[in-house]
Design a protein around this motif. Structure first.
Motif, PDB file in Angstrom:
ATOM      1  N   HIS A 219       0.834  -1.203   0.000  1.00  0.00           N
ATOM      2  CA  HIS A 219       0.000   0.000   0.000  1.00  0.00           C
ATOM      3  C   HIS A 219       0.871   1.257   0.000  1.00  0.00           C
ATOM      4  O   HIS A 219       0.632   2.209  -0.763  1.00  0.00           O
ATOM      5  N   LEU A 220       1.888   1.267   0.847  1.00  0.00           N
ATOM      6  CA  LEU A 220       2.775   2.426   0.928  1.00  0.00           C
ATOM      7  C   LEU A 220       3.556   2.625  -0.366  1.00  0.00           C
ATOM      8  O   LEU A 220       3.749   3.760  -0.824  1.00  0.00           O
ATOM      9  N   GLU A 221       4.019   1.543  -0.954  1.00  0.00           N
ATOM     10  CA  GLU A 221       4.782   1.653  -2.200  1.00  0.00           C
ATOM     11  C   GLU A 221       3.926   2.193  -3.338  1.00  0.00           C
ATOM     12  O   GLU A 221       4.433   2.873  -4.236  1.00  0.00           O
ATOM     13  N   LEU A 222       2.633   1.896  -3.314  1.00  0.00           N
ATOM     14  CA  LEU A 222       1.735   2.445  -4.323  1.00  0.00           C
ATOM     15  C   LEU A 222       1.582   3.954  -4.168  1.00  0.00           C
ATOM     16  O   LEU A 222       1.620   4.707  -5.144  1.00  0.00           O
ATOM     17  N   LEU A 223       1.394   4.390  -2.923  1.00  0.00           N
ATOM     18  CA  LEU A 223       1.063   5.791  -2.670  1.00  0.00           C
ATOM     19  C   LEU A 223       2.291   6.693  -2.615  1.00  0.00           C
ATOM     20  O   LEU A 223       2.241   7.843  -3.067  1.00  0.00           O
ATOM     21  N   LEU A 505      -4.092   2.702  -9.254  1.00  0.00           N
ATOM     22  CA  LEU A 505      -2.633   2.605  -9.156  1.00  0.00           C
ATOM     23  C   LEU A 505      -2.186   1.147  -9.121  1.00  0.00           C
ATOM     24  O   LEU A 505      -1.202   0.767  -9.768  1.00  0.00           O
ATOM     25  N   ALA A 506      -2.913   0.327  -8.349  1.00  0.00           N
ATOM     26  CA  ALA A 506      -2.563  -1.091  -8.257  1.00  0.00           C
ATOM     27  C   ALA A 506      -2.730  -1.780  -9.607  1.00  0.00           C
ATOM     28  O   ALA A 506      -1.893  -2.603 -10.011  1.00  0.00           O
ATOM     29  N   ALA A 507      -3.810  -1.448 -10.315  1.00  0.00           N
ATOM     30  CA  ALA A 507      -4.040  -2.058 -11.629  1.00  0.00           C
ATOM     31  C   ALA A 507      -2.962  -1.638 -12.624  1.00  0.00           C
ATOM     32  O   ALA A 507      -2.467  -2.461 -13.412  1.00  0.00           O
ATOM     33  N   ASN A 508      -2.579  -0.367 -12.597  1.00  0.00           N
ATOM     34  CA  ASN A 508      -1.530   0.104 -13.508  1.00  0.00           C
ATOM     35  C   ASN A 508      -0.196  -0.574 -13.218  1.00  0.00           C
ATOM     36  O   ASN A 508       0.549  -0.937 -14.144  1.00  0.00           O
ATOM     37  N   ARG A 509       0.110  -0.740 -11.937  1.00  0.00           N
ATOM     38  CA  ARG A 509       1.366  -1.404 -11.593  1.00  0.00           C
ATOM     39  C   ARG A 509       1.359  -2.857 -12.055  1.00  0.00           C
ATOM     40  O   ARG A 509       2.371  -3.371 -12.542  1.00  0.00           O
ATOM     41  N   GLU A 510       0.220  -3.514 -11.911  1.00  0.00           N
ATOM     42  CA  GLU A 510       0.127  -4.905 -12.348  1.00  0.00           C
ATOM     43  C   GLU A 510       0.309  -5.017 -13.862  1.00  0.00           C
ATOM     44  O   GLU A 510       0.961  -5.947 -14.358  1.00  0.00           O
ATOM     45  N   ARG A 512       2.089  -2.985 -15.707  1.00  0.00           N
ATOM     46  CA  ARG A 512       3.512  -2.775 -15.988  1.00  0.00           C
ATOM     47  C   ARG A 512       4.315  -4.038 -15.705  1.00  0.00           C
ATOM     48  O   ARG A 512       5.253  -4.373 -16.431  1.00  0.00           O
ATOM     49  N   ARG A 513       3.964  -4.736 -14.632  1.00  0.00           N
ATOM     50  CA  ARG A 513       4.667  -5.977 -14.306  1.00  0.00           C
ATOM     51  C   ARG A 513       4.489  -7.017 -15.410  1.00  0.00           C
ATOM     52  O   ARG A 513       5.425  -7.746 -15.766  1.00  0.00           O
ATOM     53  N   ARG A 514       3.285  -7.102 -15.951  1.00  0.00           N
ATOM     54  CA  ARG A 514       3.021  -8.095 -16.992  1.00  0.00           C
ATOM     55  C   ARG A 514       3.792  -7.787 -18.270  1.00  0.00           C
ATOM     56  O   ARG A 514       4.219  -8.699 -18.983  1.00  0.00           O
ATOM     57  N   ARG A 515       3.958  -6.488 -18.559  1.00  0.00           N
ATOM     58  CA  ARG A 515       4.728  -6.126 -19.757  1.00  0.00           C
ATOM     59  C   ARG A 515       6.190  -6.553 -19.621  1.00  0.00           C
ATOM     60  O   ARG A 515       6.845  -6.902 -20.608  1.00  0.00           O
ATOM     61  N   LEU A 516       6.683  -6.494 -18.369  1.00  0.00           N
ATOM     62  CA  LEU A 516       8.073  -6.895 -18.140  1.00  0.00           C
ATOM     63  C   LEU A 516       8.220  -8.410 -18.185  1.00  0.00           C
ATOM     64  O   LEU A 516       9.274  -8.934 -18.445  1.00  0.00           O
TER      65      LEU A 516
END
Length: 516
Positions: A219-223, A505-510, A512-516
């Protein structure tokens, strides 16, 4: 129901029976059945508790409490006091009729009472959630006329009774005021975009079992992605981890952050004040009393304030022994006597029955086997069941305070329950169960700048902010005014919008992870 009112009621029933509303046959009968025995509202309460924040969980508890009171009043009292036959179904199309028609008195409508009670109870704690539920409650109430099991007057009476039941809960359990109505002394603090310069200690053992919560670190890393996070694990010493965080924050001319329950926040607050560091409190515990009073009920609130540099001044209460040496400090409450055990039992029950009923039941249970304390209070001999001291004035009076209007008023809120009065144990128990303890002669509340306690040889331990410590023979409680700067948004944030932003934010990070 006879006379002119009954005639009007029947005419309106016939009009509804004759009405043809597109799509209503597919929606209203199933909705009416879904509300049987409160199932719809219990489901809504569960959804609020799991997916919502602190306000949503409080709203769910009040909604369920109001529903229970309305249902009891309607089904056990009102329906037997006013016996009215159900409407004749001849005018109601067969497609609308329920498979099993109710047989109890038509007046008042239990479904309408439950719907109004739950929606009103939720709205008292969280108006936005209440606004979402209001159309559903209205549809349930109308459906009872539409399917032919109630007259309109039955439904209106049920709605009035349900709303009244929700209002009655405020007597025992006053709603927490909105952040906009709480007075706080505003100050500026370093604005840390993305959290750079913030060192946060996360107590991984806090807040277990809280529904709908992301892991704290994630949660903190997202915000605040550039904040430094130090985790306090099961084998770590919390004091050592906090000292390490203070040193790093001081070296960077930054900010100390803490994520945990009130005991963890207490330890961080004392260190932040001593080091002259602002404190960012992320509500990582189960109850998070201090975070709520500081105006940061969610991680999103704190992160927003950190990014914008918005903060408030906070007093720290100090506990010293007879020689003037510091024993501890507290940001919320201090107590001796029955209160620590009372709080422990109350917190086990309040999620199910509400804070005041839980406090009353717990107090009576603890009181049965307790022995009073003989102490000296500001030089006067007293025999007490308990002594409570709050860091600032708490509201309401009684044994279940909910909030502080200010965090820097320079006062201690001292509450005692006297054990010397005739039949003191019985009087205290009856007053607590009746919700009238704050008006009882055995209960005292006063606001003072300092408090001296002596003759504490009967006191095994003192409790403060969820922690305990051995009690010395004498104590002095006083305040360090405006000793701490705590991040807090200047204006209340929309909880629903903030949670939606975090989900994005969580969805966007996920992604990005999938693209990597």
């Amino acid at each position: 129901m006879t006379g002119r009112i009954g005639s009007i009621d029947r005419r309106w029933f016939e009009r509804v029976a004759a009405a043809r509303l597109p799509g209503a046959e597919q929606v209203l009968p199933p909705l009416s059945a879904a509300a049987n025995h409160g199932r719809l509202w219990f489901g809504a309460a569960a959804a609020l508790a799991v997916t919502g924040g602190p306000a949503a969980r409080r709203a769910a508890r009040r909604g369920v409490g109001a529903l229970a009171l309305a249902s009891l009043t309607t089904n056990a009292v009102a329906k037997y006091a006013v016996r009215r036959r159900r409407p004749v179904l001849d005018a109601v199309p067969a497609i609308r009729r329920l498979a099993r028609a109710p047989w109890t008195s038509s007046f008042p409508s239990g479904h309408a009472a439950s719907a109004a009670a739950f929606a009103t109870g939720v709205a008292l704690e969280a108006p936005r959630y209440g606004a979402v539920l209001a159309p559903v409650a209205a549809a349930v109430a109308f459906s009872r006329v539409y399917v032919g099991v109630h007259y309109p007057g039955d439904v209106l009476a049920g709605c009035a009774l349900g709303a009244a039941a929700a209002a009655v809960t405020c007597y025992w359990w006053p709603p927490r005021p909105s952040p906009a109505r709480i007075r706080r002394t505003r100050v500026t603090a370093p604005a840390l975009d993305d959290g750079e310069g913030l060192v946060v200690v996360v107590n991984s053992g806090s807040g277990k079992g809280v529904p709908g919560r992301l892991p704290a670190r994630e949660h903190l890393e997202l915000l605040l992605p550039r904040a430094e996070i130090l985790e306090h694990g099961p084998g770590d010493d919390l004091g050592d981890v906090l000292d390490k965080a203070v040193a790093r924050a001081a070296d960077a001319a930054g900010v100390l952050g803490v994520c945990g329950g009130d005991g963890t926040v207490n330890a961080a607050a004392l260190r932040a004040s001593a080091a002259g560091l602002p404190l960012a409190v992320f509500p990582g515990g189960t109850l998070n009393h201090f975070a709520l009073d500081a105006g940061t009920p969610t991680f999103e609130d704190t992160a927003y304030a950190v990014r914008r540099g918005e903060a408030v001044r906070v007093d720290l209460a100090r506990v010293r022994d007879g020689d003037g040496a510091d024993v501890t400090g507290f940001v919320n409450t201090f107590s001796i006597g029955l209160y620590p055990e009372l709080v422990r039992k109350r917190e086990k029950l309040e999620g199910r029955i509400g804070k005041w009923p839980a406090a009353a039941v717990s107090f009576v249970e603890v009181l049965r086997t307790a022995e009073p304390l003989r102490i000296r209070l500001d030089g006067h001999d007293r025999v007490l069941w308990l002594l409570f001291a709050g860091n600032g004035q708490y509201l309401p009076d009684g044994l279940a305070p909910t909030h502080r209007p200010r965090l820097d008023d320079g006062l201690l809120d001292v509450r005692t329950v006297d054990a010397q009065a005739p039949l003191a144990r019985t009087r205290v128990a009856l007053s607590a169960l009746g919700g009238a303890l704050r008006r009882s002669h055995v209960f005292r509340a006063e606001r003072v700048e300092q408090l001296r306690l002596s003759g504490l040889d009967q006191v095994a331990a003192l409790a403060y902010d969820g922690e305990t410590a051995p009690a010395p023979d004498a104590l002095l409680l006083d305040k360090r005014q405006a000793a701490l700067t705590v991040y807090s948004p200047a204006a209340p944030l929309d909880e629903i919008a903030q949670r939606a932003r975090t989900a994005t934010l969580a969805a966007n990070r996920e992604r990005r992870r999938r693209r990597l």
